[in-house]
Motif scaffolding. Structure first.
Motif, PDB file in Angstrom:
ATOM      1  N   SER A 106       0.854  -1.187   0.000  1.00 26.04           N
ATOM      2  CA  SER A 106       0.000   0.000   0.000  1.00 26.04           C
ATOM      3  C   SER A 106       0.887   1.232   0.000  1.00 26.04           C
ATOM      4  O   SER A 106       2.085   1.160   0.310  1.00 26.04           O
ATOM      5  CB  SER A 106      -0.924   0.017   1.224  1.00 26.04           C
ATOM      6  N   ALA A 107       0.282   2.388  -0.354  1.00 25.02           N
ATOM      7  CA  ALA A 107       1.024   3.646  -0.378  1.00 25.02           C
ATOM      8  C   ALA A 107       0.144   4.764   0.168  1.00 25.02           C
ATOM      9  O   ALA A 107      -1.046   4.842  -0.156  1.00 25.02           O
ATOM     10  CB  ALA A 107       1.460   3.977  -1.800  1.00 25.02           C
ATOM     11  N   LYS A 111      -5.825   1.756   0.290  1.00 19.58           N
ATOM     12  CA  LYS A 111      -6.219   0.372   0.471  1.00 19.58           C
ATOM     13  C   LYS A 111      -5.167  -0.566  -0.107  1.00 19.58           C
ATOM     14  O   LYS A 111      -4.692  -0.365  -1.219  1.00 19.58           O
ATOM     15  CB  LYS A 111      -7.580   0.128  -0.194  1.00 19.58           C
ATOM     16  N   SER A 112      -4.807  -1.575   0.667  1.00 19.79           N
ATOM     17  CA  SER A 112      -3.744  -2.482   0.221  1.00 19.79           C
ATOM     18  C   SER A 112      -4.270  -3.465  -0.810  1.00 19.79           C
ATOM     19  O   SER A 112      -5.471  -3.745  -0.889  1.00 19.79           O
ATOM     20  CB  SER A 112      -3.160  -3.238   1.411  1.00 19.79           C
ATOM     21  N   PHE A 113      -3.365  -4.001  -1.610  1.00 17.47           N
ATOM     22  CA  PHE A 113      -3.678  -5.054  -2.580  1.00 17.47           C
ATOM     23  C   PHE A 113      -2.446  -5.941  -2.696  1.00 17.47           C
ATOM     24  O   PHE A 113      -1.363  -5.597  -2.195  1.00 17.47           O
ATOM     25  CB  PHE A 113      -4.062  -4.458  -3.942  1.00 17.47           C
ATOM     26  N   THR A 114      -2.597  -7.083  -3.318  1.00 16.82           N
ATOM     27  CA  THR A 114      -1.470  -8.010  -3.425  1.00 16.82           C
ATOM     28  C   THR A 114      -0.811  -7.907  -4.791  1.00 16.82           C
ATOM     29  O   THR A 114      -1.478  -7.645  -5.802  1.00 16.82           O
ATOM     30  CB  THR A 114      -1.911  -9.464  -3.190  1.00 16.82           C
ATOM     31  N   ALA A 115       0.485  -8.113  -4.811  1.00 19.16           N
ATOM     32  CA  ALA A 115       1.252  -8.123  -6.056  1.00 19.16           C
ATOM     33  C   ALA A 115       2.312  -9.203  -5.960  1.00 19.16           C
ATOM     34  O   ALA A 115       2.725  -9.602  -4.862  1.00 19.16           O
ATOM     35  CB  ALA A 115       1.897  -6.759  -6.301  1.00 19.16           C
ATOM     36  N   ASN A 116       2.766  -9.690  -7.123  1.00 19.56           N
ATOM     37  CA  ASN A 116       3.831 -10.693  -7.150  1.00 19.56           C
ATOM     38  C   ASN A 116       5.174 -10.016  -6.903  1.00 19.56           C
ATOM     39  O   ASN A 116       5.488  -8.991  -7.519  1.00 19.56           O
ATOM     40  CB  ASN A 116       3.869 -11.405  -8.501  1.00 19.56           C
ATOM     41  N   VAL A 117       5.965 -10.595  -5.991  1.00 16.84           N
ATOM     42  CA  VAL A 117       7.255 -10.022  -5.604  1.00 16.84           C
ATOM     43  C   VAL A 117       8.350 -11.047  -5.848  1.00 16.84           C
ATOM     44  O   VAL A 117       8.234 -12.206  -5.447  1.00 16.84           O
ATOM     45  CB  VAL A 117       7.260  -9.593  -4.125  1.00 16.84           C
ATOM     46  N   LYS A 118       9.410 -10.621  -6.518  1.00 24.36           N
ATOM     47  CA  LYS A 118      10.571 -11.479  -6.761  1.00 24.36           C
ATOM     48  C   LYS A 118      11.797 -10.850  -6.109  1.00 24.36           C
ATOM     49  O   LYS A 118      12.018  -9.639  -6.230  1.00 24.36           O
ATOM     50  CB  LYS A 118      10.791 -11.647  -8.271  1.00 24.36           C
ATOM     51  N   ALA A 157       2.432   0.387 -10.626  1.00 22.53           N
ATOM     52  CA  ALA A 157       2.650   1.797 -10.266  1.00 22.53           C
ATOM     53  C   ALA A 157       1.354   2.589 -10.361  1.00 22.53           C
ATOM     54  O   ALA A 157       1.051   3.422  -9.486  1.00 22.53           O
ATOM     55  CB  ALA A 157       3.711   2.404 -11.183  1.00 22.53           C
ATOM     56  N   ILE A 158       0.572   2.330 -11.418  1.00 14.70           N
ATOM     57  CA  ILE A 158      -0.701   3.034 -11.586  1.00 14.70           C
ATOM     58  C   ILE A 158      -1.667   2.681 -10.462  1.00 14.70           C
ATOM     59  O   ILE A 158      -2.334   3.550  -9.893  1.00 14.70           O
ATOM     60  CB  ILE A 158      -1.313   2.694 -12.965  1.00 14.70           C
ATOM     61  N   LYS A 159      -1.728   1.390 -10.129  1.00 18.86           N
ATOM     62  CA  LYS A 159      -2.637   0.934  -9.085  1.00 18.86           C
ATOM     63  C   LYS A 159      -2.199   1.425  -7.715  1.00 18.86           C
ATOM     64  O   LYS A 159      -3.032   1.757  -6.851  1.00 18.86           O
ATOM     65  CB  LYS A 159      -2.714  -0.587  -9.111  1.00 18.86           C
ATOM     66  N   PHE A 161      -0.120   4.171  -6.956  1.00 21.40           N
ATOM     67  CA  PHE A 161      -0.053   5.626  -6.755  1.00 21.40           C
ATOM     68  C   PHE A 161      -1.146   6.394  -7.505  1.00 21.40           C
ATOM     69  O   PHE A 161      -1.181   7.626  -7.451  1.00 21.40           O
ATOM     70  CB  PHE A 161       1.319   6.136  -7.197  1.00 21.40           C
ATOM     71  N   ASN A 162      -1.984   5.648  -8.238  1.00 26.87           N
ATOM     72  CA  ASN A 162      -3.109   6.262  -8.953  1.00 26.87           C
ATOM     73  C   ASN A 162      -2.651   7.368  -9.911  1.00 26.87           C
ATOM     74  O   ASN A 162      -3.257   8.439  -9.996  1.00 26.87           O
ATOM     75  CB  ASN A 162      -4.134   6.826  -7.957  1.00 26.87           C
ATOM     76  N   THR A 163      -1.571   7.105 -10.634  1.00 26.42           N
ATOM     77  CA  THR A 163      -1.064   8.061 -11.614  1.00 26.42           C
ATOM     78  C   THR A 163      -0.269   7.323 -12.682  1.00 26.42           C
ATOM     79  O   THR A 163       0.305   6.261 -12.402  1.00 26.42           O
ATOM     80  CB  THR A 163      -0.163   9.122 -10.952  1.00 26.42           C
ATOM     81  N   THR A 164      -0.246   7.886 -13.883  1.00 24.55           N
ATOM     82  CA  THR A 164       0.561   7.311 -14.967  1.00 24.55           C
ATOM     83  C   THR A 164       1.896   8.034 -15.100  1.00 24.55           C
ATOM     84  O   THR A 164       2.684   7.718 -15.985  1.00 24.55           O
ATOM     85  CB  THR A 164      -0.196   7.396 -16.303  1.00 24.55           C
ATOM     86  N   GLY A 165       2.132   9.010 -14.233  1.00 30.75           N
ATOM     87  CA  GLY A 165       3.358   9.806 -14.310  1.00 30.75           C
ATOM     88  C   GLY A 165       4.544   9.137 -13.637  1.00 30.75           C
ATOM     89  O   GLY A 165       4.483   7.981 -13.198  1.00 30.75           O
ATOM     90  N   ASP A 166       5.630   9.885 -13.533  1.00 26.77           N
ATOM     91  CA  ASP A 166       6.870   9.407 -12.932  1.00 26.77           C
ATOM     92  C   ASP A 166       6.694   9.278 -11.417  1.00 26.77           C
ATOM     93  O   ASP A 166       6.377  10.252 -10.734  1.00 26.77           O
ATOM     94  CB  ASP A 166       7.991  10.400 -13.261  1.00 26.77           C
ATOM     95  N   VAL A 167       6.897   8.057 -10.899  1.00 22.80           N
ATOM     96  CA  VAL A 167       6.747   7.819  -9.452  1.00 22.80           C
ATOM     97  C   VAL A 167       8.068   7.433  -8.811  1.00 22.80           C
ATOM     98  O   VAL A 167       8.097   6.987  -7.659  1.00 22.80           O
ATOM     99  CB  VAL A 167       5.689   6.727  -9.181  1.00 22.80           C
ATOM    100  N   VAL A 168       9.171   7.591  -9.553  1.00 22.67           N
ATOM    101  CA  VAL A 168      10.490   7.266  -8.998  1.00 22.67           C
ATOM    102  C   VAL A 168      10.757   8.152  -7.776  1.00 22.67           C
ATOM    103  O   VAL A 168      10.548   9.373  -7.818  1.00 22.67           O
ATOM    104  CB  VAL A 168      11.595   7.468 -10.056  1.00 22.67           C
TER     105      VAL A 168
END
Length: 427
Positions: A106-107, A111-118, A157-159, A161-168
């Protein structure tokens, strides 16, 4: 050639039922063949981030022989570092967790969600050629320092931070640790089985996973070796085997032994490795593929041959007139084969398009890789993944062989009778 095209079109119009069945049969045959080819191609053909598959060797699992039996699965970092990470021949060697785990993130209190992490090392970004949208991945210094940096996919990143911009530079919470985004990359298809994930982090930030070790040899990690050239495979094998023998000496007193089974495997061999306790048999796989291709070629060729024979019987008088005016058997034979080649190519193009469409429509059922139950993303495909130059030439070759098998014998039989019988419409 213009005349031949006109004649071919006219012949198809004169016998519409036979023509439709002939074209449909050829298209279906090529459709099935190309579907089999594409299912095999996506496992070995290069596409980002595995664009160097021809130079890659993999050790997905290891096999440890113990007093109590045999243990198969991913290996420990200790074993990978001792056997593979210090190889001198390759360009680069990376260690990573083969199975991505599902983790909540989450950020900014969202609301948190799950993602695959390697979990990976810094060499991972050299071995695999990701498409970077923003930023750059963590380097060796960041990795060794255990700095919590992460590379994330565009959709994540979109999910997040809710943005298509630079999130670095922005942060998020993963496994109760605050990670900073180092880079954003294009989404990865699960067909890229070695590199697939949605988030990639340094394994030095997750000591719990690193410490999951059995018999000091088995653990949670796999490795991929990037060679300078495919010609280096034998040298890498020899060097890895020497390291393995040294490693087995260090664990000899415990009664354990790490079985080699001719690892590491190249991409083609790795694609059929479904049981770690058995070495994949490429020869048997090639024989099976050959039998399938022959069945898919010969069965329709026999049926199409009878249809070609039926069409030619109605052209006996035409063949007789042409021969009476000095046309040679070879000239007539070559024209008949050319006419049928045009029909075969048209039907082949239809079958090729059908196979591409089927690959897109039924991607999940046809292309889902093994061991992918925990993947959030399905096997995403695009034209670049499904179609390669080799695939196109496979299609042309199958069209040519099918045409020869179905046309040559009927055409020769039609040309070998006497001119008088041809003129009288007799065989």
């Amino acid at each position: 050639m213009k005349t031949i095209f006109k004649q071919t079109y006219q012949q198809l119009k004169e016998q519409p039922l036979i023509s439709i069945v002939s074209v449909a049969g050829t298209a279906l045959s090529l459709f099935l063949i190309m579907l089999v080819v594409m299912i095999q191609q996506v496992k070995v053909a290069p596409f980002s981030p595995e664009g160097n598959r021809d130079r890659m060797l993999h050790v997905k699992f290891g096999s440890l022989l113990t007093k109590d039996g045999e243990t198969n699965g991913p290996m420990s970092l200790h074993a990978i570092n001792a056997i593979y990470k210090n190889l001198k021949t390759p360009e680069a060697v990376t260690a990573y967790t083969y199975f991505p785990t599902r983790e909540p993130l989450s950020a900014n209190g969202s609301k948190s969600f799950t993602a695959n992490v390697k979990l990976t090392d810094a060499a991972f970004w050299h071995v695999f050629d990701f498409k970077y949208i923003y930023g750059k991945p963590y380097n060796e210094a960041n990795f060794k320092a255990g700095i919590p940096l992460a590379v994330i996919s565009r959709s994540t990143a979109i999910k997040l931070f809710n943005t298509t911009g630079d999130v670095v530079g922005r942060t998020f919470l993963l496994k109760y640790i605050t990670y900073k985004v180092a880079a954003v990359v294009s989404d990865v298809s699960s067909l890229a089985t070695m590199s697939y994930s949605q988030i990639w982090i340094p394994y030095t930030t997750d000591q719990e996973t690193c410490n999951m070790v059995w018999n000091n040899t088995m653990g949670m990690f796999s490795t991929t070796i990037l060679m300078h050239s495919p010609k280096d495979e034998a040298k890498v094998h020899a060097e890895a085997l020497a390291n393995l023998n040294k490693y087995n000496l260090t664990i000899k007193d415990s009664g354990n032994k790490l079985a080699n089974r001719n690892r590491p495997y190249n991409t083609e061999k790795e694609s059929i490795d479904f049981a770690a306790n058995l070495e994949p048999d490429l020869s048997a796989e090639h024989r099976t593929e050959l039998i399938v291709f022959l069945i898919l070629l010969i069965v329709p060729a026999v049926n199409l041959s009878s249809m070609t024979h039926s069409r030619l019987r109605q052209r006996i008088s035409e063949i007789g007139i042409r021969r009476a005016f000095g046309c040679t058997r070879w000239s007539i034979l070559s024209q008949i084969i050319t006419e049928n080649m045009i029909v075969t190519l048209c039907a082949g193009a239809l079958g090729f398009i059908m196979s591409i469409a089927c690959g897109f429509i039924f991607t999940d059922s046809l292309l889902t890789p093994a061991y992918s139950n925990s993947y959030n993303n399905g096997p995403m495909v695009n034209i670049g993944i499904l179609i390669h130059v080799s695939t196109f030439f496979y299609a042309l070759a199958f069209c040519f062989v099918l045409n020869l098998l179905s046309t040559s014998i009927p055409a020769w039989q039609a040309c070998k009778t006497s001119i008088i019988n041809d003129l009288n419409g007799k065989r």
